[in-house]
Structure formats: C-alpha cells, structure tokens
Scaffold this active site. Structure first.
Site, PDB file in Angstrom:
ATOM      1  N   SER A 186     -45.557  16.241 -41.853  1.00  0.00           N
ATOM      2  CA  SER A 186     -44.549  16.642 -40.860  1.00  0.00           C
ATOM      3  C   SER A 186     -43.746  17.828 -41.358  1.00  0.00           C
ATOM      4  CB  SER A 186     -43.613  15.454 -40.627  1.00  0.00           C
ATOM      5  OG  SER A 186     -42.454  15.868 -39.951  1.00  0.00           O
ATOM      6  N   TYR A 240     -37.365   9.693 -44.193  1.00  0.00           N
ATOM      7  CA  TYR A 240     -38.646   9.934 -43.513  1.00  0.00           C
ATOM      8  C   TYR A 240     -39.343  11.158 -44.108  1.00  0.00           C
ATOM      9  CZ  TYR A 240     -41.948  11.622 -40.028  1.00  0.00           C
ATOM     10  OH  TYR A 240     -43.070  12.105 -39.418  1.00  0.00           O
ATOM     11  N   LYS A 243     -42.947  11.378 -46.284  1.00  0.00           N
ATOM     12  CA  LYS A 243     -44.120  12.199 -45.948  1.00  0.00           C
ATOM     13  C   LYS A 243     -44.486  13.114 -47.119  1.00  0.00           C
ATOM     14  CE  LYS A 243     -45.365  10.569 -42.338  1.00  0.00           C
ATOM     15  NZ  LYS A 243     -46.721  10.301 -41.871  1.00  0.00           N
TER      16      LYS A 243
HETATM   17  N1  LIG Z   1     -44.664  12.408 -33.017  1.00  0.00           N
HETATM   18  C1  LIG Z   1     -44.141  13.352 -33.755  1.00  0.00           C
HETATM   19  O1  LIG Z   1     -43.274  14.090 -33.289  1.00  0.00           O
HETATM   20  C2  LIG Z   1     -44.622  13.579 -35.175  1.00  0.00           C
HETATM   21  C3  LIG Z   1     -44.244  14.758 -35.848  1.00  0.00           C
HETATM   22  C4  LIG Z   1     -44.689  14.963 -37.155  1.00  0.00           C
HETATM   23  C5  LIG Z   1     -45.495  13.998 -37.772  1.00  0.00           C
HETATM   24  N2  LIG Z   1     -45.820  12.862 -37.102  1.00  0.00           N
HETATM   25  C6  LIG Z   1     -46.637  11.853 -37.790  1.00  0.00           C
HETATM   26  O2  LIG Z   1     -47.751  11.533 -36.977  1.00  0.00           O
HETATM   27  C7  LIG Z   1     -48.121  10.193 -37.168  1.00  0.00           C
HETATM   28  C8  LIG Z   1     -48.267   9.493 -35.827  1.00  0.00           C
HETATM   29  O3  LIG Z   1     -47.041   9.605 -35.118  1.00  0.00           O
HETATM   30  P1  LIG Z   1     -46.885   9.063 -33.627  1.00  0.00           P
HETATM   31  O4  LIG Z   1     -45.934   9.966 -32.932  1.00  0.00           O
HETATM   32  O5  LIG Z   1     -48.208   8.813 -33.016  1.00  0.00           O
HETATM   33  O6  LIG Z   1     -46.145   7.673 -33.923  1.00  0.00           O
HETATM   34  P2  LIG Z   1     -46.364   6.245 -33.235  1.00  0.00           P
HETATM   35  O7  LIG Z   1     -45.207   5.396 -33.689  1.00  0.00           O
HETATM   36  O8  LIG Z   1     -46.593   6.389 -31.779  1.00  0.00           O
HETATM   37  O9  LIG Z   1     -47.709   5.750 -33.906  1.00  0.00           O
HETATM   38  C9  LIG Z   1     -47.777   5.213 -35.208  1.00  0.00           C
HETATM   39  C10 LIG Z   1     -48.830   4.130 -35.182  1.00  0.00           C
HETATM   40  O10 LIG Z   1     -48.965   3.589 -36.495  1.00  0.00           O
HETATM   41  C11 LIG Z   1     -48.955   2.160 -36.419  1.00  0.00           C
HETATM   42  N3  LIG Z   1     -48.450   1.678 -37.706  1.00  0.00           N
HETATM   43  C12 LIG Z   1     -47.239   1.906 -38.268  1.00  0.00           C
HETATM   44  N4  LIG Z   1     -47.160   1.308 -39.465  1.00  0.00           N
HETATM   45  C13 LIG Z   1     -48.347   0.683 -39.669  1.00  0.00           C
HETATM   46  C14 LIG Z   1     -48.884  -0.088 -40.718  1.00  0.00           C
HETATM   47  N5  LIG Z   1     -48.171  -0.387 -41.818  1.00  0.00           N
HETATM   48  N6  LIG Z   1     -50.141  -0.562 -40.607  1.00  0.00           N
HETATM   49  C15 LIG Z   1     -50.886  -0.280 -39.505  1.00  0.00           C
HETATM   50  N7  LIG Z   1     -50.436   0.452 -38.473  1.00  0.00           N
HETATM   51  C16 LIG Z   1     -49.174   0.917 -38.557  1.00  0.00           C
HETATM   52  C17 LIG Z   1     -48.071   1.845 -35.231  1.00  0.00           C
HETATM   53  O11 LIG Z   1     -48.291   0.562 -34.684  1.00  0.00           O
HETATM   54  C18 LIG Z   1     -48.452   2.961 -34.271  1.00  0.00           C
HETATM   55  O12 LIG Z   1     -49.556   2.606 -33.474  1.00  0.00           O
HETATM   56  C19 LIG Z   1     -47.067   9.573 -38.085  1.00  0.00           C
HETATM   57  O13 LIG Z   1     -47.580   9.564 -39.395  1.00  0.00           O
HETATM   58  C20 LIG Z   1     -45.909  10.531 -37.997  1.00  0.00           C
HETATM   59  O14 LIG Z   1     -45.137  10.540 -39.173  1.00  0.00           O
HETATM   60  C21 LIG Z   1     -45.410  12.622 -35.825  1.00  0.00           C
END
Ligand SMILES: NC(=O)c1ccc[n+]([C@@H]2O[C@H](COP(=O)([O-])OP(=O)(O)OC[C@H]3O[C@@H](n4cnc5c(N)ncnc54)[C@H](O)[C@@H]3O)[C@@H](O)[C@H]2O)c1
Length: 333
Positions: A123, A147, A151
């Site tokens: 991120s 957070y 990362k």
């Molecule tokens: N959405 C954003 O704006 C954004 C920006 C930068 C980075 N990210 C990264 O992208 C990734 C996905 O983000 P997202 O927006 O889809 O989030 P989200 O919360 O919609 O999805 C995360 C998924 O991971 C699962 N999860 C969490 N912990 C878990 C565990 N211990 N075991 C198994 N499953 C687990 C959750 O149930 C969920 O389905 C994350 O790593 C996040 O840090 C997201």
C-alpha cells in the site's frame, strides 16, 4: 494456464482479481476467513465467470490448512489483511497479528508446500508523509500508522525470503483503488467508510450523512487534497502483469497508481457528472497526518511491464455507483 491461490479472495479487490483470473483461464483457490469478506461475492464471481474457484474457509494463520490448500499451486496472490488505517490506530495489535504474523504464517505454509512465487498487496500507506510528489519506490519509508507499518513489514519479510530462499516476489504498492466490475454484481461494501469513494457514495445515499471535506486550505489549486486513484480493472491487469516479472531471488517493489492527481472537489464533480446528483458536503478541518498531495511515480512498473492505468475518474465512480445503487446494503441485500 496456472493454478493460483488468492488469500483474501472474498474481499473487495480479491473478488475482482479472482474473476479476472478465472476469465483468463486460470484455476483459482481462495483462502479467506470471511472476517471482512463475503462468500456471496464468490458466488457472484462464479456466475460472471461461468465457473467457480475452490474455496477454503480458513485463517491464513492456520499453517497446516493453508499448506494443504497450496498443493499443486504455482503462485500466490496475498491480499488477506485488515486495511483500515483509523482502526489500526485504535487497535494496533490486531493489525500486527493479522497482517504481520498472518503473513509470516503464510510464508511458513508456502515453505512446507514448496511454493516460491508470491505477489503481495502492499500500500501507499508504507510511505507516510513525503516531501515530494510523485512518490518513487526509492523514497524513505515513513509509515504513520500500524497499518502502514504492517504492510512495510510484510515487504521486509518477502525481501528476506527472496534473498535467503531464492523466492520470486513482487510487492504492489496500491494507490487508492476505486470502482467495481461493470456488472455492478461485485463491489466494495459501504462500511469501508475510510476511503473517499465509498464515503462519497454513502453521502449520496444518506442525505443526513454529508461528506466531510477535511481541509479546504491546502496548497493545491482548489484547496483540497490531491490523491492518485486507480480503477480496479487496471489494478487487476497490474496483478496479472506482476506474475510475469517474478524472478527467482528477487523482490520487485512497484507503485501501482495512475500517476494522475485528483482533488476531493474533482471527485465530487465527477460523482455529479456520472450520477446527476449533488453530493451533500460539509467543510471540516485538516486531519492529523494528512498531506496535500500523494501521487505515484508509476514509471518503474511501466518500464518493467508496459503498464499504463487507463480508467478515468468518471469510469471509476460510474462503476462504483452502479454497484452502490443496486446493493445499498452491500452483500446483505
Ligand atoms: N482497498 C484499498 O483501498 C487498498 C489500498 C491499498 C492496499 N490494499 C490492500 O489490498 C488488500 C485487499 O484489500 P481489500 O480492499 O480487498 O480489503 P477487504 O477487507 O475487502 O478484503 C480482505 C479480505 O481478506 C480476508 N482476510 C482478512 N484477514 C484474513 C485472515 N487472517 N485469513 C484469511 N482471510 C483473511 C477478509 O475476509 C477479506 O475477504 C489488503 O491487503 C489491503 O491492505 C487495499
């Protein structure tokens, strides 16, 4: 065609990625504990793709179950994590356990299963406030939240796995993914109120919950913060390209953004254009730790893969609105 495992595949970004991987002909295994994800997202992905993935309902910390799910897998996309900056400020230990210890457990499972190729969801939060924009991957990391720290620690662990075990890893530092699949069948539940786009759409749907614009006196052309937004479809393409630049013994780290700055007022104007409706707003003070401008220097990933993000702000908000209008309660509808 490969067999690919996606952790967090039932989440917002994961469900879109799983759909594109299936459409590209890959076989997909999803490991998700459904802590923030939704099984219905995978049901809808299967409808859209015409075939489904294998779903393993497990925590990535469960090394034995994940190692067994990894049997026959060629590469892993590691998305599972908690992602809310503000929540991490309140309960840092949850973020260290899930994002850092969870990632360490996944690495252990991969060692057990003999899988050595991984694409990691990192991120822009690893950067924290930076003196310059656009931000290059060589900038000194200065994460300002648990957070962002979690990362960055994931990236550090991957560098060691590549250096000491000859793994091939790519970390993608996402800058503000927005938008959904054009069908409006899968998307980002509005509870993710930390990101601007869901907050904008929430304000559109709830006149009594206007969007607070944090700071209107920033040194930017219209006084509001400038950010880099990337369409989820572009982000998916970036993941597929990331597979192609996995090199044994190397950890490639790339910004994934559009490189184009958009202010909060521009996002609101785009929302007005695509929905025909005015977003109710109130002006608030600047937030601690915010910065005037945060955009990606996207040149390294472009040089490595030819990637250019093409989705416009209007595309992003139009698709997000299609999803929000049809699923006002997210996957609870
Ligand atoms: N959405 C954003 O704006 C954004 C920006 C930068 C980075 N990210 C990264 O992208 C990734 C996905 O983000 P997202 O927006 O889809 O989030 P989200 O919360 O919609 O999805 C995360 C998924 O991971 C699962 N999860 C969490 N912990 C878990 C565990 N211990 N075991 C198994 N499953 C687990 C959750 O149930 C969920 O389905 C994350 O790593 C996040 O840090 C997201």
């Amino acid at each position: 065609m490969a067999q690919l495992l996606v952790t967090g595949g039932a989440g917002y970004i994961g469900s879109h990625l799983v759909l594109d991987l299936l459409l590209a002909g890959h076989d997909v295994v999803v490991v998700d504990d459904l802590s923030t994800g939704h099984h219905l997202a995978l049901t809808r992905v299967a409808e859209l793709a015409g075939r489904g993935c294998r779903f393993v309902h497990a925590d990535i910390a469960d090394v034995a179950t994940v190692a067994s799910a990894l049997d026959g897998v060629d590469a892993v996309f590691h998305l599972a994590a908690f992602k809310l900056v503000t929540e991490s400020m309140v309960a840092p230990e949850r973020y260290f356990r899930n994002n850092v210890a969870g990632t360490a457990a996944l690495l252990e499972a991969m060692v057990r299963a003999g899988v050595t190729r991984l694409v990691y969801s990192s991120s822009a939060a690893v950067y924290g406030p930076q003196p310059d924009a656009p931000i290059s991957e060589d900038a000194q990391l200065n994460p300002e939240s648990p957070y962002g720290v979690s990362k960055a620690q994931g990236e550090t662990m991957l560098s060691w796995m590549c250096a000491r075990r000859g793994w091939a890893a790519t970390s993608l530092r996402y800058f503000n993914p927005v938008g959904t699949h054009h069908s409006g069948r899968i998307g980002q539940p509005q509870r993710d109120a930390a990101a601007l786009a869901p907050r904008v759409l929430n304000a559109l749907q709830h006149a009594d919950q206007p969007l607070t614009v944090y700071g209107t006196d920033w040194p930017t052309p219209d006084g509001t913060c400038l950010r880099d937004y990337i369409h989820i479809a572009d982000l998916n393409r970036a993941h597929l390209l990331a597979l192609q630049v996995l090199l044994p013994g190397q950890h490639g780290i790339f910004n994934v953004g559009s490189g184009r700055p958009h202010s909060v007022r521009e996002v609101l104007a785009s929302c007005r254009r695509v929905t025909g409706r005015e977003v109710p707003t109130t002006d608030g003070p600047r937030r601690d730790g915010d910065m005037a401008r945060s955009t990606a220097d996207a040149s390294r990933f472009h040089a490595a893969t030819g990637f250019i993000a093409t989705g416009t702000l209007d595309d992003m908000l139009a698709s997000a609105w299609t999803w929000a209008a049809h699923n006002p309660a997210g996957y609870a509808t």
